[in-house]
Design an enzyme around this catalytic site. Structure first.
Site, PDB file in Angstrom:
ATOM      1  N   ARG A 119       1.514 -23.653  72.601  1.00 54.28           N
ATOM      2  CA  ARG A 119       2.775 -24.117  72.017  1.00 54.28           C
ATOM      3  C   ARG A 119       2.988 -25.611  72.240  1.00 54.28           C
ATOM      4  NH1 ARG A 119       3.972 -20.081  68.556  1.00 54.28           N
ATOM      5  NH2 ARG A 119       3.817 -18.066  69.589  1.00 54.28           N
ATOM      6  N   HIS A 130      -9.676 -21.317  70.752  1.00 53.14           N
ATOM      7  CA  HIS A 130      -8.572 -21.147  69.791  1.00 53.14           C
ATOM      8  C   HIS A 130      -7.706 -22.403  69.803  1.00 53.14           C
ATOM      9  CE1 HIS A 130      -5.439 -19.393  67.408  1.00 53.14           C
ATOM     10  NE2 HIS A 130      -5.926 -18.161  67.489  1.00 53.14           N
ATOM     11  N   TYR A 133      -1.189 -22.962  68.312  1.00 52.32           N
ATOM     12  CA  TYR A 133      -0.423 -22.468  67.171  1.00 52.32           C
ATOM     13  C   TYR A 133       0.367 -23.585  66.481  1.00 52.32           C
ATOM     14  CZ  TYR A 133      -1.216 -17.788  69.153  1.00 52.32           C
ATOM     15  OH  TYR A 133      -1.779 -16.637  69.637  1.00 52.32           O
ATOM     16  N   HIS A 151      -5.656 -21.280  62.922  1.00 49.33           N
ATOM     17  CA  HIS A 151      -4.838 -20.787  61.822  1.00 49.33           C
ATOM     18  C   HIS A 151      -4.773 -21.888  60.771  1.00 49.33           C
ATOM     19  CE1 HIS A 151      -2.439 -17.760  64.528  1.00 49.33           C
ATOM     20  NE2 HIS A 151      -3.738 -17.589  64.593  1.00 49.33           N
ATOM     21  N   GLU A 189      -9.088 -18.518  60.262  1.00 49.98           N
ATOM     22  CA  GLU A 189      -8.651 -17.160  60.572  1.00 49.98           C
ATOM     23  C   GLU A 189      -7.944 -16.528  59.384  1.00 49.98           C
ATOM     24  OE1 GLU A 189      -5.821 -14.813  63.817  1.00 49.98           O
ATOM     25  OE2 GLU A 189      -6.756 -16.724  64.356  1.00 49.98           O
ATOM     26  N   ASP A 247      -9.065 -11.135  61.555  1.00 54.88           N
ATOM     27  CA  ASP A 247      -8.095 -10.494  62.447  1.00 54.88           C
ATOM     28  C   ASP A 247      -7.663  -9.183  61.807  1.00 54.88           C
ATOM     29  OD1 ASP A 247      -5.397  -9.774  63.483  1.00 54.88           O
ATOM     30  OD2 ASP A 247      -5.645 -11.598  64.670  1.00 54.88           O
ATOM     31  N   HIS A 285      -3.957  -8.934  61.043  1.00 51.25           N
ATOM     32  CA  HIS A 285      -3.578  -9.837  59.957  1.00 51.25           C
ATOM     33  C   HIS A 285      -4.006  -9.311  58.592  1.00 51.25           C
ATOM     34  CE1 HIS A 285      -3.366 -13.601  62.795  1.00 51.25           C
ATOM     35  NE2 HIS A 285      -2.497 -12.638  63.116  1.00 51.25           N
ATOM     36  N   HIS A 332     -10.952 -10.681  65.615  1.00 56.48           N
ATOM     37  CA  HIS A 332      -9.809 -10.443  66.488  1.00 56.48           C
ATOM     38  C   HIS A 332      -9.432  -8.981  66.290  1.00 56.48           C
ATOM     39  CE1 HIS A 332      -8.299 -14.895  66.751  1.00 56.48           C
ATOM     40  NE2 HIS A 332      -9.354 -14.649  67.501  1.00 56.48           N
ATOM     41  N   ASP A 337       2.767  -9.807  60.821  1.00 58.60           N
ATOM     42  CA  ASP A 337       1.955 -10.272  61.952  1.00 58.60           C
ATOM     43  C   ASP A 337       2.566  -9.907  63.301  1.00 58.60           C
ATOM     44  OD1 ASP A 337       0.176 -11.502  63.646  1.00 58.60           O
ATOM     45  OD2 ASP A 337       0.693 -13.542  63.094  1.00 58.60           O
ATOM     46  N   HIS A 366       1.299  -7.776  66.506  1.00 58.99           N
ATOM     47  CA  HIS A 366       0.184  -7.068  67.102  1.00 58.99           C
ATOM     48  C   HIS A 366       0.656  -5.887  67.952  1.00 58.99           C
ATOM     49  CE1 HIS A 366      -2.717 -10.768  66.892  1.00 58.99           C
ATOM     50  NE2 HIS A 366      -1.980 -10.623  65.802  1.00 58.99           N
ATOM     51  N   GLU A 388      -6.377  -9.356  71.197  1.00 59.53           N
ATOM     52  CA  GLU A 388      -5.154 -10.155  71.304  1.00 59.53           C
ATOM     53  C   GLU A 388      -3.942  -9.214  71.362  1.00 59.53           C
ATOM     54  OE1 GLU A 388      -5.992 -14.272  68.976  1.00 59.53           O
ATOM     55  OE2 GLU A 388      -5.597 -12.530  67.721  1.00 59.53           O
TER      56      GLU A 388
END
Length: 282
Positions: free
Chosen positions: A42, A72, A75, A112, A147, A181, A184, A216, A229, A231, A261
């Site tokens: 973040r 990764h 975000y 992403h 992704e 993913d 996703h 993922h 989205d 999970h 994840e």
């Protein structure tokens, strides 16, 4: 201590304590691959790279048979943001990440694609490809992965066609791939529960299975096509355990790195890894 199972599975680990600590945590969880955020997911600034820790980790990785790592991006990185300062941050963060990953050669960098924020998908695709062409360099040893996205809001990458449109514009074709993913694509409308073969055939026709480099592996809290989205733990969502076991066993996928994840702590990840290893070998 190389695994006898052909299933290459792990989860996201905290990079705060360094690579060697992540390697030890992976082995403790009975994982043979893992993912990590290149910087605060973040935030913006990356932790200073400790080359002694990297060297110790690479020796440990070899000793314990750890496989391909999946780095990764944060975000907050949006390559197709409407605001120029956000695009500049995305450009600089990715360029820095790829430079740092040269110390861990032969691994994967997943991100992403971004949200076009009202500019339209075509403009978003153009901006994402432009950033990739700016930062990917011919000598790099890291493969960059787009992704698959659930399609919430103005996300780009909600369909195989959108990912292919980005890939087609990338100049360094041998440096670009895809991370699929499961949550996703399910939330995006692809029925991997009942028609996995057909979904993979569609992926192969549009993108090419040779570009699929990582999975993922997540269940979903939502019905198919919800574009939300969210999970879920393996077997506790709408995709279900049986369908996700078919994913890890599928001939076209079974040798790829699978990254969990799911909303778990370390003990939860250890349980899922053990369960899936058992299912893969059954």
């Amino acid at each position: 201590m190389i695994k006898t199972s052909q299933l290459h599975i792990g989860c996201h680990l905290s990079s705060a304590k360094g690579f060697l600590a992540m390697g030890r945590e992976a082995v403790k969880l009975d994982a043979d691959v893992f993912a990590f955020f290149t910087r605060n997911p973040r935030g913006g600034r990356a932790k200073e790279l400790d080359l002694d820790d990297v060297a110790a980790f690479l020796a440990y990785k070899e000793e314990h048979g750890l496989g391909t790592l999946v780095a990764h991006a944060p975000y907050t990185m949006n390559a197709c943001a409407a605001k120029e300062n956000l695009r500049v941050f995305a450009h600089n963060a990715m360029a820095d990440d790829l430079a740092r990953l040269e110390h861990l050669p032969g691994n994967l960098y997943n991100f992403h694609p971004g949200s076009h924020v009202g500019q339209g998908a075509e403009k978003g695709i153009e901006l994402i490809a432009g950033q990739l062409n700016d930062v990917i360099f011919p000598e790099q040893k890291t493969t960059v992965l787009l992704e698959t996205m659930a399609g919430k809001g103005t996300e780009v990458g909600r369909s195989f066609e959108e990912l292919r449109a980005i890939i087609d514009r990338v100049e360094q074709q041998d440096k670009i791939g895809v991370c699929l993913d499961t949550c996703h694509v399910w939330d995006g409308g692809y029925d991997i529960q009942n028609h996995l073969d057909e979904v993979l055939t569609e992926f192969d026709k549009i993108i090419g299975l040779d570009r699929l480099k990582a999975i993922h592996l997540n269940d979903s809290q939502n019905e198919r096509g919800s574009h939300k989205d969210r999970h879920a733990r393996i077997g506790e969502g709408k995709i279900g355990l049986e369908a996700l076991v078919r994913v890890i066993r599928h001939d076209a996928l079974k040798n790829l790195p699978f990254i969990l994840e799911t909303p778990n702590d370390a003990a939860g990840y250890a349980r899922e890894i053990a369960m899936l290893r058992g299912k893969a070998e059954a």
